[in-house]
Motif scaffolding. Structure first.
Motif, PDB file in Angstrom:
ATOM      1  N   ILE B 129       0.838  -1.195   0.000  1.00  0.00           N
ATOM      2  CA  ILE B 129       0.000   0.000   0.000  1.00  0.00           C
ATOM      3  C   ILE B 129       0.876   1.250   0.000  1.00  0.00           C
ATOM      4  CG2 ILE B 129      -1.654   1.305   1.424  1.00  0.00           C
ATOM      5  CD1 ILE B 129      -2.653  -1.491   2.471  1.00  0.00           C
ATOM      6  N   ARG B 152      -9.664 -10.215  -1.166  1.00  0.00           N
ATOM      7  CA  ARG B 152     -10.280  -9.103  -1.886  1.00  0.00           C
ATOM      8  C   ARG B 152     -10.040  -7.763  -1.168  1.00  0.00           C
ATOM      9  NH1 ARG B 152     -12.508  -7.476  -6.819  1.00  0.00           N
ATOM     10  NH2 ARG B 152     -13.220  -5.406  -6.264  1.00  0.00           N
ATOM     11  N   VAL B 153     -10.119  -7.766   0.164  1.00  0.00           N
ATOM     12  CA  VAL B 153      -9.904  -6.541   0.938  1.00  0.00           C
ATOM     13  C   VAL B 153      -8.515  -5.979   0.652  1.00  0.00           C
ATOM     14  CG1 VAL B 153      -9.732  -5.556   3.256  1.00  0.00           C
ATOM     15  CG2 VAL B 153     -11.436  -7.319   2.799  1.00  0.00           C
ATOM     16  N   LEU B 155      -6.560  -6.528  -1.881  1.00  0.00           N
ATOM     17  CA  LEU B 155      -6.434  -6.072  -3.264  1.00  0.00           C
ATOM     18  C   LEU B 155      -6.980  -4.653  -3.422  1.00  0.00           C
ATOM     19  CD1 LEU B 155      -7.306  -9.055  -5.632  1.00  0.00           C
ATOM     20  CD2 LEU B 155      -5.150  -7.794  -5.475  1.00  0.00           C
ATOM     21  N   GLU B 156      -8.130  -4.399  -2.813  1.00  0.00           N
ATOM     22  CA  GLU B 156      -8.729  -3.063  -2.953  1.00  0.00           C
ATOM     23  C   GLU B 156      -7.859  -1.991  -2.298  1.00  0.00           C
ATOM     24  OE1 GLU B 156     -12.865  -2.464  -2.149  1.00  0.00           O
ATOM     25  OE2 GLU B 156     -13.413  -4.424  -2.927  1.00  0.00           O
ATOM     26  N   LEU B 157      -7.292  -2.330  -1.136  1.00  0.00           N
ATOM     27  CA  LEU B 157      -6.435  -1.362  -0.440  1.00  0.00           C
ATOM     28  C   LEU B 157      -5.240  -0.965  -1.301  1.00  0.00           C
ATOM     29  CD1 LEU B 157      -6.529  -3.019   3.111  1.00  0.00           C
ATOM     30  CD2 LEU B 157      -7.362  -0.723   2.590  1.00  0.00           C
ATOM     31  N   ALA B 159      -5.033  -1.491  -4.737  1.00  0.00           N
ATOM     32  CA  ALA B 159      -5.420  -1.089  -6.100  1.00  0.00           C
ATOM     33  C   ALA B 159      -5.820   0.372  -6.220  1.00  0.00           C
ATOM     34  CB  ALA B 159      -6.564  -1.976  -6.597  1.00  0.00           C
ATOM     35  N   GLN B 160      -6.210   1.000  -5.115  1.00  0.00           N
ATOM     36  CA  GLN B 160      -6.640   2.402  -5.207  1.00  0.00           C
ATOM     37  C   GLN B 160      -5.565   3.303  -5.807  1.00  0.00           C
ATOM     38  OE1 GLN B 160      -7.070   4.553  -1.432  1.00  0.00           O
ATOM     39  NE2 GLN B 160      -5.919   2.955  -0.420  1.00  0.00           N
ATOM     40  N   TYR B 161      -4.282   2.933  -5.638  1.00  0.00           N
ATOM     41  CA  TYR B 161      -3.189   3.757  -6.173  1.00  0.00           C
ATOM     42  C   TYR B 161      -2.790   3.334  -7.581  1.00  0.00           C
ATOM     43  CZ  TYR B 161      -2.940   4.794  -1.171  1.00  0.00           C
ATOM     44  OH  TYR B 161      -3.251   5.138   0.122  1.00  0.00           O
TER      45      TYR B 161
END
Lengths: 404, 404
Positions: B129, B152-153, B155-157, B159-161
């Motif tokens: 992250i 999944r959690v 990945l989202e953390l 992927a935002q960048y």
């Protein structure tokens, strides 16, 4: 401890009792009687307590000492979108992840000093999380009044600090008045969004911004607006610095609302001094659920702040908020909640209208971290899968070979 | 820009090339050649860049400027559990919510200065992250290597960048070596957990702690331990201050591991200088998934740090971690991730063994916020539902009537 409160609108002064609202109906704030000397004194301390002499209480113990002192970062990657020279004041870097900690750090100890056994708050978001954390760190009971249909995620965020959580049936919006009335005859301090001690805490964000810009003053400060409490605190800070002779020209305050619930924007556009509460059929769903108050208790004061400083109020759509949230992350490296992303979307609109120019300094204040509700399925994720033994080949096709 | 690296174990010095590891096999760190003058110089700046003269790069632009400068808070509510006078150094108050930002703030710009087009990292947690955020804020490509079965959690953390995310099949633990090898011939800087520039960034946490305690020195500092990278950085900071003559007696470093994967604890108890990698059947599941490295690349250096300062390494169970996480929230007001809660659980064990005494100052360093993965169903929540019209009666039964 005695504090002096005044009404920004009618000027009435209250010396002997602590009240949330003036007899004229408007919310009160606490007078700090700032002087240039108070401003110039040596401030070694980190965090918001470097301004202790301008706050209504002595520095308390507990998590309050971790509040404030957030970074201000020049973020040129957002200049094109914002139409000015962007600085990000990252309020997500507070102990519970939002600017609410500055207010709770003052309001919770202030309520305890006043003899209240229990603190209560009407919130199901950042204010509830923050108030519960600050109360428990001072070993005080906290009661949080949440809507009956609150989400599971929100409940967990609040429940970690183990306050009493009461789901309230009926009209949740009416609880602001209910809470003030209950705190008149029960030993509970209702720390509503515009509690005067809370507002005093918020002004430290403005002090930090101005101290970093000194001897300059930023041209523009953009905030999300919901109850109008944070805007009130920032304005109080500006008024303190003007009275102390520290700044001449105040920064223009721009407030941004979600188009799904924007009574302050409507009043600004109408030229009204008081926002008209929105009925349920005038509001809609929004991803910016930290804001969107249909009947903001400090709405009129927020409007006064904007007009006093030559700013404006604008509304933005969920699509604009989503795009701005992505830009904060991808261009700035900041993870902000949707309500905070409104600041960038709003300034972008203002720049399109010619109200912000390219050489102006623009401070965006994302008020809360985006980490609290990330990972719950809302983010698109693209990945590819490669076996370890094939990694070199795959990377070689992605990258040029090192020259040396 | 040239830096001098040395090996803590064999003393070899490297002047002309930037390397992660020494020919003897151990990880290198960067020499700052600290002087008392460097320490005493006026430091107006907030955040970790107040120590710029002791870091290997000039202060960069971007989100790096928001790293560090976290609060240190006396937290007496944890004294009984910890068995000493507790101070919490809240590293969750960093731009991406963990201490990793101190390392990324130095390592990412350092890699860019060295001419690398792309930064890569082997992580599926806080380091991924943080590295992705710092890379994008400097407009650089980032490739993150994650395990094939990442949640999944997580990945989202990350992927935002918008980094390139590659799920790697095969043995994930072997990727540390793979990444170093690939970075030898591809234009990608592999910012692994013990990259020397990253370690330099970590030492600023120690500088901040010591500056707040000055002229005293804390008796104990407790950290979670995984790769051993953070412990290495804290030890480097201690060595800098000792060489500069700023501190005489170093704080004792205590490292805490999850019992589910604790090679450093095992080596400490065995009297070994080098941890033995654990095989899959020697490790288990844990809620502290930010730590639990079965083959820690800086494990030997972490052991050296502990022995040099007179500390120890302990392991704690998931039940102890859960209890400690609750205590951080309910007694301290701090939301910390399970890996960070190990610090309190570990010191509690040490106090039971008589290694920490009641009058000693104990700095717990929760390295990451708990907000990133809260709200995903793991927290017990008790509420009651009351209709608005019945609220006064219900509260009256809960609270005594106000006396006046």
């Amino acid at each position: 401890m005695s504090v002096i409160e005044t009404c920004y609108r009618c000027g009435t002064r209250y010396d002997d009792e602590f009240r949330v609202r003036c007899d004229c109906g408007e919310p009160l704030w606490i007078d700090a009687e700032p002087t240039t000397a108070a401003w110039d004194e040596r401030r070694d301390r980190l965090g918001m307590w470097r301004y202790e002499s301008l706050l209504p209480i002595d520095r308390p113990a507990g998590v309050a000492r971790a509040a404030g002192g957030t970074p201000l970062v020049r973020t040129s990657g957002l200049d094109d979108v914002a139409g000015g020279r962007v600085f990000v004041k990252d309020e997500g870097e507070n102990p519970t992840g939002s600017y609410k900690d500055r207010g709770s750090a003052v309001a919770v100890p202030h309520a305890i000093d006043a003899g209240d056994d229990v603190v209560g708050t009407v919130s199901y978001g950042n204010m509830a999380i923050s108030t519960a954390a600050h109360a428990t760190s001072l070993d005080r009971e906290c009661i949080v009044f949440v809507p009956e249909d609150i989400s599971r995620v929100r409940l967990e965020l609040i429940a970690q600090y183990e306050p009493t959580i009461i789901r309230v049936g009926g009209e949740y919006g009416a609880l602001y008045e209910d809470a003030l009335e209950l705190s008149d005859w029960l030993p509970i301090a209702a720390l509503v969004s515009d509690d005067p001690a809370r507002i005093s805490g918020y002004k430290t964000a403005l002090f930090e911004i101005c101290e970093e810009f000194a001897p300059e003053t930023p041209d523009v400060i953009a905030l999300p607006a919901s109850s109008g409490g944070f805007a009130s605190g920032i304005w109080l800070g500006i008024c303190d610095l003007e009275r102390a002779g520290v700044i001449d020209e105040p920064p223009r305050l721009y407030l941004v609302q979600t188009a799904a619930s924007d009574p302050i924007t409507r009043a600004f556009e109408d030229g009204s001094t008081d926002p008209t509460p929105l009925s349920p059929d005038e509001t809609g769903e929004t991803i910016a659920h930290s804001i969107g108050n249909p009947d903001p208790p400090s709405g009129a004061r927020a409007l006064a702040a904007v007009r006093d400083t030559g700013g404006a109020v604008v509304s933005v759509s969920d699509d604009e908020i989503r795009a701005a949230q992505r830009q904060f992350a991808v261009e700035g490296g900041f993870c902000v909640e949707p309500a905070s992303a409104t600041t960038l979307a709003g300034v972008s609109r203002l720049a399109d209208r010619g109200e912000v120019s390219a050489e102006e300094s623009v401070v965006l204040v994302p008020t809360g971290t985006g980490f609290k509700e990330l990972g719950t399925g809302g983010t698109d994720v693209e990945t590819e899968t490669v076996h370890r033994t094939g990694l070199a080949d795959r990377l070689e096709s992605l990258l040029p070979r090192r020259a040396d």
